[in-house]
Design an enzyme around this catalytic site. Structure first.
Site, short mmCIF file in Angstrom:
data_model
loop_
_atom_site.label_atom_id
_atom_site.label_comp_id
_atom_site.label_asym_id
_atom_site.label_seq_id
_atom_site.Cartn_x
_atom_site.Cartn_y
_atom_site.Cartn_z
CB SER A 47 0.89 2.01 4.51
OG SER A 47 1.21 1.84 3.15
CE1 TYR A 71 -4.43 3.26 2.44
CE2 TYR A 71 -2.22 3.41 1.52
CZ TYR A 71 -3.16 2.73 2.27
OH TYR A 71 -2.82 1.53 2.86
#
Ligand SMILES: NC(=O)c1ccc[n+]([C@@H]2O[C@H](COP(=O)([O-])OP(=O)(O)OC[C@H]3O[C@@H](n4cnc5c(N)ncnc54)[C@H](O)[C@@H]3O)[C@@H](O)[C@H]2O)c1
Length: 259
Positions: free
Chosen positions: A142, A155
């Site tokens: 990501s 995260y």
């Protein structure tokens, strides 16, 4: 079609980015093994793949469970007659101020986003090595694997971990002809972002849609990313054009994070 007849297993392919990748690799000529925790969603993606004229199978498995990941690869290989490409796409988000993260929450997201990717890398590499065949292992990273985001701290740390695992695995498996890479999307309009936006609203009082629009407003190319945008890059990583690339986690984000 550059991956004609190859077999690709995609985790978290019941919806969102994973579904997009499964459909794109099928379009590229691959037969597809779908893994997810939701059977009904897998069934509907399987029908879409069948309609493209490819073989497909699906198996319910939780990527945080190592035995289930091993079983899923064995299932896909026996049903589709080969196993060539592993896409560790499944992952979850967590929106939480760092001051409030609990041990249970930390453990859950690490079990899925980090251990889930490790078990996928491990099981796929063992399979390729035992069959003396080359293979491609591709994992979901990501923009949050290149930059830590407020409220998405844990995260982000899981995605930094995916980058570390990708680099180490690339070095360990290069001599076996196994390429290990990752893809780093930006803001993709899936259920994951609906949930992130909602959680931001609860924490910061922002209106529904406000956080999503704020992030999309920072994208140089001026629009949110689609699963197809991600899948085009995964198609490259899965095929022979990326044979000289390993250990990388490039950004495919429309211009958000620059490295
Ligand atoms: N949406 C984004 O903007 C974005 C950006 C960067 C990276 N990513 C990453 O891309 C991947 C896919 O994201 P998405 O937006 O499609 O998410 P999504 O929530 O829409 O879909 C995720 C899929 O994974 C499945 N899944 C969840 N936990 C699982 C488990 N333990 N075992 C097996 N399957 C499981 C879900 O059932 C679902 O079908 C994730 O790893 C995510 O972190 C997403």
């Amino acid at each position: 079609m550059k991956i004609d007849g190859k077999v690709a297993l995609v985790t978290g392919a019941g919806q969102g980015i994973g579904r997009g990748i499964a459909l794109r690799l099928a379009h590229d000529g691959a037969h597809i093994g779908i893994v997810d925790v939701h059977e009904d969603k897998m069934m509907s993606v399987a029908k879409e793949i069948e309609a493209l004229g490819r073989k497909v199978t699906f198996i319910k498995a939780d990527v945080s469970n190592r035995d289930e990941v091993i079983r899923a690869i064995d299932h896909v290989e026996s049903k589709l007659g080969s196993f060539d490409i592993m896409v560790n796409n499944a992952g979850i988000a967590q929106v939480k101020p760092l001051l409030e993260v609990t041990p249970e929450e930390l453990n859950r997201i690490y079990q899925i986003n980090v251990a889930g990717v490790l078990w996928g890398i491990q099981a796929a590499a063992k399979k390729f090595i035992s069959k003396k065949k080359k293979g491609k292992i591709i994992s979901a990273c990501s923009i949050a694997g290149h930059e830590g985001y407020a409220m998405l701290g844990v995260y982000s740390s899981t995605k930094f971990a995916v980058r570390g695992l990708t680099q180490a695995a690339a070095k360990e498996f290069a001599s076996f002809g196994i390429n290990v890479n990752a893809y780093c999307p930006g803001v993709v309009g899936t259920d994951m972002w609906t949930e992130i936006d909602k959680r931001f609203s609860e924490i910061t009082g922002a209106k529904i849609g406000e956080t999503y629009n704020k992030y999309v407003g920072n994208i140089a190319l001026g629009r949110a990313e689609t699963p197809d945008d991600v899948a085009s890059f995964v198609s490259y990583l899965a095929g022979p054009d990326s044979d000289y690339m390993t250990g990388q986690a490039p950004l495919i984000d429309g211009g958000m994070v620059y490295r």
